[in-house]
Scaffold this active site. Sequence first.
Site, mmCIF file in Angstrom:
data_model
loop_
_atom_site.group_PDB
_atom_site.id
_atom_site.type_symbol
_atom_site.label_atom_id
_atom_site.label_comp_id
_atom_site.label_asym_id
_atom_site.label_seq_id
_atom_site.Cartn_x
_atom_site.Cartn_y
_atom_site.Cartn_z
ATOM 1 N N HIS A 131 12.011 5.210 13.735
ATOM 2 C CA HIS A 131 11.980 5.413 12.284
ATOM 3 C C HIS A 131 12.892 6.595 11.939
ATOM 4 O O HIS A 131 13.057 7.512 12.752
ATOM 5 C CB HIS A 131 10.536 5.709 11.897
ATOM 6 N N HIS B 94 5.294 5.455 13.407
ATOM 7 C CA HIS B 94 5.752 6.256 12.259
ATOM 8 C C HIS B 94 4.641 6.767 11.342
ATOM 9 O O HIS B 94 4.896 7.548 10.442
ATOM 10 C CB HIS B 94 6.704 5.423 11.391
ATOM 11 N N GLU C 231 -2.377 5.137 2.620
ATOM 12 C CA GLU C 231 -2.245 3.726 2.243
ATOM 13 C C GLU C 231 -3.562 3.074 1.847
ATOM 14 O O GLU C 231 -3.592 2.225 0.956
ATOM 15 C CB GLU C 231 -1.589 2.938 3.386
ATOM 16 N N ASP D 140 0.789 -1.238 0.000
ATOM 17 C CA ASP D 140 0.000 0.000 0.000
ATOM 18 C C ASP D 140 0.817 1.281 0.000
ATOM 19 O O ASP D 140 0.297 2.342 0.340
ATOM 20 C CB ASP D 140 -0.912 -0.007 1.224
ATOM 21 N N GLU E 226 -0.322 -9.051 -1.097
ATOM 22 C CA GLU E 226 -1.012 -8.464 0.057
ATOM 23 C C GLU E 226 -2.177 -7.587 -0.420
ATOM 24 O O GLU E 226 -2.291 -6.403 -0.094
ATOM 25 C CB GLU E 226 -0.051 -7.665 0.964
ATOM 26 N N ARG F 280 1.957 8.451 9.018
ATOM 27 C CA ARG F 280 1.747 9.859 8.664
ATOM 28 C C ARG F 280 0.581 10.475 9.416
ATOM 29 O O ARG F 280 0.652 11.616 9.890
ATOM 30 C CB ARG F 280 1.471 9.975 7.159
#
Length: 372
Positions: free
Chosen positions: A242, A209, A132, A96, A118, A211
């Site tokens: 990250h 991490h 995503e 994604d 996936e 967004r």
Amino acid sequence: MIKVMSIFGTRPEAIKMAPVVKALERAEGIESVVCVTAQHREMLDQVLTLFDIQPDHDLNIMKSGQSLSEITARVLLGLEAVMKEEKPDLVLVHGDTSTTFSAALAAFYNGIKVGHVEAGLRSYDKLSPFPEEINRSLVGRLADLHFAPTQGNYKNLISEHIKKEAICITGNTVIDALYDVIEETYTFEQDVLNHIDYANRRVIFMTAHRRENLGEPMENIFSAVRHIVDHNEDVEVVFPMHLNPKVREVAYKHLEGHNRIHLIDPLEYKPSANLMKRCYLILTDSGGIQEEGPSLGKPVVVLRRETERPEAVEAGTVRMAGVDRNRIIDIVQTLLSDYSAYEAMAGAVNPYGDGTASEQIVQAIQRFFDGM
Ligand code: UD1
Ligand code: UDP
């Protein structure tokens, strides 16, 4: 020969595509080509080294603080020449990310078939995970072959009018990768991890991490974690941060300078998986870790409002905490204080397959081209 070009760019794509690349390399009648976008640089290279994958093409697009438009445009433009040169029969993308979406679009524009590893995970919330959910849905429209990890993912695709002949339920390739790296006795290269008393401390493995969590949600998460450590003397946190500077800034603000909180650089996949295996509890907003934790018998508290991976929540090993400070504290404190609540979540379940997903994907590709 069927020429299959695997394209990926970030850490999780690389981890989950590595076993597929290896299976493609072993398969008869298939020529495997690897193109990395390097949407991530260091975190991608860690995985390439571990699994001994030498890309045939490397777009090297990463920039500090990159925007979604920049990633999407650079991947799309960069792949044009690679696709014209290689002329693959099939492009394989994973999951994604912006690399995934842009690579699928580039293949479509160049008249190349797309296989989506996936496929079919959905939150059905356009804004979460952002971007995503939309990346994955759009790749669902572009793909010719869909490799769905679970029955639920298959049903989502069917409900979106994808033909059942184009879908194959394979399990998730993350399980293939995980089985490959777990070792009963493992010595870490990072000495700090060897010196943690896993038997007498309750070690929390944490990652964050996403967004949509940047800013206030992440402030809430780290402030909650600080509170938990301050109020539980046997709790120790390991947070491989990250490399996104926006994550690190907030992490240092809330968590720096505590002798039971270890802020470290991203771990390579092998130490990361073996650390998870030794920890007491996992706190994360990661997608992949929601799949790995249950297989390792570790309760996972998810620092997100929703999940496109409901299987382990339904099985009881994953709990959604959201991003509210008090709710995170309540849920984690219950797991630390009430052993029966902890035990109820700690049974190993694995709704994500038996470690043969990559082989099944390769066989499905062979059947697809045999039938053409
Ligand atoms: C990306 C994916 C996300 C995935 C995550 C895995 C998109 C839109 N997001 O998000 O789905 O969960 O990867 O980690 O595709 N950086 C480095 N070195 C690295 C990696 C990142 O310095 O090896 C820094 C750079 O400043 C970069 C920033 O992190 O600009 C953000 O990277 P980016 O790929 O844009 O977003 P992620 O949050 O990592
Ligand atoms: N991981 C890793 N090193 C770390 C933290 C995580 O190798 O320091 C692995 C983790 O085990 C999982 C994957 O990275 O397989 C998840 O990647 P990430 O959280 O970056 O992305 P997501 O899964 O959320 O897309």
